[in-house]
Design a protein around this motif. Structure first.
Motif, short mmCIF file in Angstrom:
data_model
loop_
_atom_site.label_atom_id
_atom_site.label_comp_id
_atom_site.label_asym_id
_atom_site.label_seq_id
_atom_site.Cartn_x
_atom_site.Cartn_y
_atom_site.Cartn_z
N ILE A 152 0.84 -1.20 0.00
CA ILE A 152 0.00 0.00 0.00
C ILE A 152 0.87 1.24 0.00
O ILE A 152 2.06 1.19 0.33
CB ILE A 152 -0.97 0.01 1.21
CG1 ILE A 152 -0.19 0.13 2.53
CG2 ILE A 152 -1.84 -1.22 1.23
CD1 ILE A 152 -1.09 0.23 3.75
N ASP A 153 0.28 2.35 -0.36
CA ASP A 153 1.00 3.63 -0.46
C ASP A 153 1.58 4.01 0.90
O ASP A 153 0.88 3.95 1.92
CB ASP A 153 0.04 4.71 -0.96
CG ASP A 153 0.75 6.01 -1.32
OD1 ASP A 153 1.89 6.22 -0.86
OD2 ASP A 153 0.16 6.80 -2.08
N ALA A 154 2.85 4.42 0.91
CA ALA A 154 3.49 4.81 2.16
C ALA A 154 2.82 6.02 2.80
O ALA A 154 2.97 6.27 3.99
CB ALA A 154 4.97 5.09 1.93
N LEU A 155 2.08 6.80 2.00
CA LEU A 155 1.39 7.98 2.53
C LEU A 155 0.02 7.64 3.09
O LEU A 155 -0.65 8.52 3.65
CB LEU A 155 1.26 9.04 1.44
CG LEU A 155 2.59 9.60 0.89
CD1 LEU A 155 2.31 10.62 -0.21
CD2 LEU A 155 3.42 10.22 2.01
N GLN A 160 1.25 4.90 7.67
CA GLN A 160 2.05 5.85 8.45
C GLN A 160 1.96 5.55 9.94
O GLN A 160 2.97 5.61 10.65
CB GLN A 160 1.58 7.27 8.15
CG GLN A 160 1.93 7.75 6.75
CD GLN A 160 1.51 9.19 6.51
OE1 GLN A 160 0.51 9.66 7.06
NE2 GLN A 160 2.27 9.90 5.69
N ASP A 161 0.75 5.24 10.43
CA ASP A 161 0.60 4.90 11.85
C ASP A 161 1.43 3.67 12.20
O ASP A 161 2.11 3.63 13.24
CB ASP A 161 -0.87 4.64 12.18
CG ASP A 161 -1.69 5.93 12.23
OD1 ASP A 161 -1.08 7.01 12.30
OD2 ASP A 161 -2.93 5.85 12.17
N GLY A 167 8.67 1.79 13.88
CA GLY A 167 9.98 2.35 13.65
C GLY A 167 10.47 3.32 14.72
O GLY A 167 11.68 3.51 14.87
N LYS A 168 9.55 3.91 15.47
CA LYS A 168 9.96 4.93 16.45
C LYS A 168 9.44 4.64 17.86
O LYS A 168 10.22 4.55 18.80
CB LYS A 168 9.48 6.31 15.98
CG LYS A 168 9.86 7.44 16.93
CD LYS A 168 9.55 8.79 16.35
CE LYS A 168 9.85 9.91 17.35
NZ LYS A 168 11.25 9.86 17.83
N HIS A 169 8.13 4.52 18.01
CA HIS A 169 7.56 4.48 19.35
C HIS A 169 7.91 3.21 20.12
O HIS A 169 8.27 3.28 21.31
CB HIS A 169 6.04 4.66 19.26
CG HIS A 169 5.65 5.97 18.64
ND1 HIS A 169 4.51 6.12 17.86
CD2 HIS A 169 6.25 7.18 18.65
CE1 HIS A 169 4.45 7.38 17.43
NE2 HIS A 169 5.48 8.03 17.89
N LEU A 170 7.81 2.05 19.48
CA LEU A 170 8.17 0.81 20.18
C LEU A 170 9.67 0.76 20.51
O LEU A 170 10.03 0.43 21.65
CB LEU A 170 7.75 -0.40 19.34
CG LEU A 170 6.42 -1.05 19.72
CD1 LEU A 170 6.07 -2.16 18.73
CD2 LEU A 170 6.47 -1.59 21.14
N PRO A 171 10.55 1.04 19.55
CA PRO A 171 11.98 1.05 19.90
C PRO A 171 12.30 2.06 21.01
O PRO A 171 13.12 1.76 21.89
CB PRO A 171 12.65 1.43 18.57
CG PRO A 171 11.71 0.95 17.52
CD PRO A 171 10.36 1.19 18.09
N ASP A 172 11.68 3.24 20.98
CA ASP A 172 11.92 4.23 22.03
C ASP A 172 11.45 3.71 23.39
O ASP A 172 12.10 3.96 24.41
CB ASP A 172 11.19 5.54 21.70
CG ASP A 172 11.89 6.33 20.60
OD1 ASP A 172 13.01 5.94 20.19
OD2 ASP A 172 11.32 7.33 20.13
#
Length: 245
Positions: A152-155, A160-161, A167-172
């Motif tokens: 699906i489209d990355a946008l 995005q969610d 990519g960010k919230h779980l690793p943080d």
């Protein structure tokens, strides 16, 4: 007694179950660990193949020089040895799989999912048992998300969610948990939760969101299949109508 496996997939599944029993972990953890090792093996294979190709090219160039120009001599041998050393050094610094998820908006979704998958494998042993079980459940969802989100489209807001969460919230979340000294993880916060309990609650929320995203993607595919099936049924159910279309 179980019979012989009827397919490669069944054999792999049995192997994962055996590894999980031996390690005392879940089957999901064994499957995620196998994916991690497979990625590491492919990365090492690419490094070795690249190194071999560069050395072969150097040998071919040396032979060609000797045939066209003349013997390379002792100085030429030193040059070849030096270039071989340079090749070995360059490929020794070949970029390997990052230890942390290096997230940015341009990173392909497949890379985001795979980096998180490997991160969860590496971090699992350092987590309390309840959190490790949640990590296993998240890991089990990642292969489906990897295949579906790539289509699906990355946008797309859904993509995005999912990307930001993986990519960010779980690793943080895992990184901030690691920074809390172990002796302080049983202290309770303003809501009466310890650090370990807060981690489990947060992982539950992340797992629920990823499960919901996976379910919505699967439902979209199911609806597309249903539409295609209805079309074929209406188009070909009555063979007598084929000649009229």
């Amino acid at each position: 007694m179980a019979g012989p496996p009827r397919s490669v997939d069944e054999a792999i599944a049995r192997f994962d179950e055996a590894v999980a029993r031996y390690d005392g972990t879940s089957r999901e953890a064994a499957v995620a660990r196998r994916r991690h090792y497979q990625r590491a093996a492919r990365s090492l294979g690419k490094r070795i193949a690249g190194m071999g190709a560069a050395i072969v090219a150097l040998i071919v160039a040396t032979i060609a020089f000797g045939l066209i120009v003349g013997p390379i001599g002792i100085n030429g041998l030193f040059v070849v040895a030096f270039l071989t050393l340079v090749i070995l050094l360059l490929f020794s610094f070949w970029p390997s799989e990052p230890k942390r998820v290096e997230y940015n908006e341009q990173l392909p979704t497949k890379a985001v999912v795979r980096q998180l998958d490997s991160l969860l494998v590496r971090e699992r042993a350092a987590l309390p048992a309840p959190a490790a079980r949640r990590v296993d459940e998240i890991s089990a969802t990642l292969p489906l998300l990897e295949s579906r989100l790539a289509e699906i489209d990355a946008l797309d807001p859904l993509a995005q969610d999912a990307r930001r969460l993986m990519g960010k919230h779980l690793p943080d979340l895992l990184e901030r948990y690691e920074r809390v000294p172990a002796q302080y993880r049983q202290e309770r916060d303003g809501e009466g939760l310890t650090v370990d309990e807060r981690l489990v609650t947060s992982l539950d929320a992340a797992r629920g969101t990823l499960d919901d995203i996976a379910a919505r993607l699967a439902e979209s595919e199911r609806q597309k299949f249903e539409t295609q099936g209805r079309f074929i049924e209406s188009r070909y159910k009555d063979p007598s109508g084929l000649s009229n279309t």
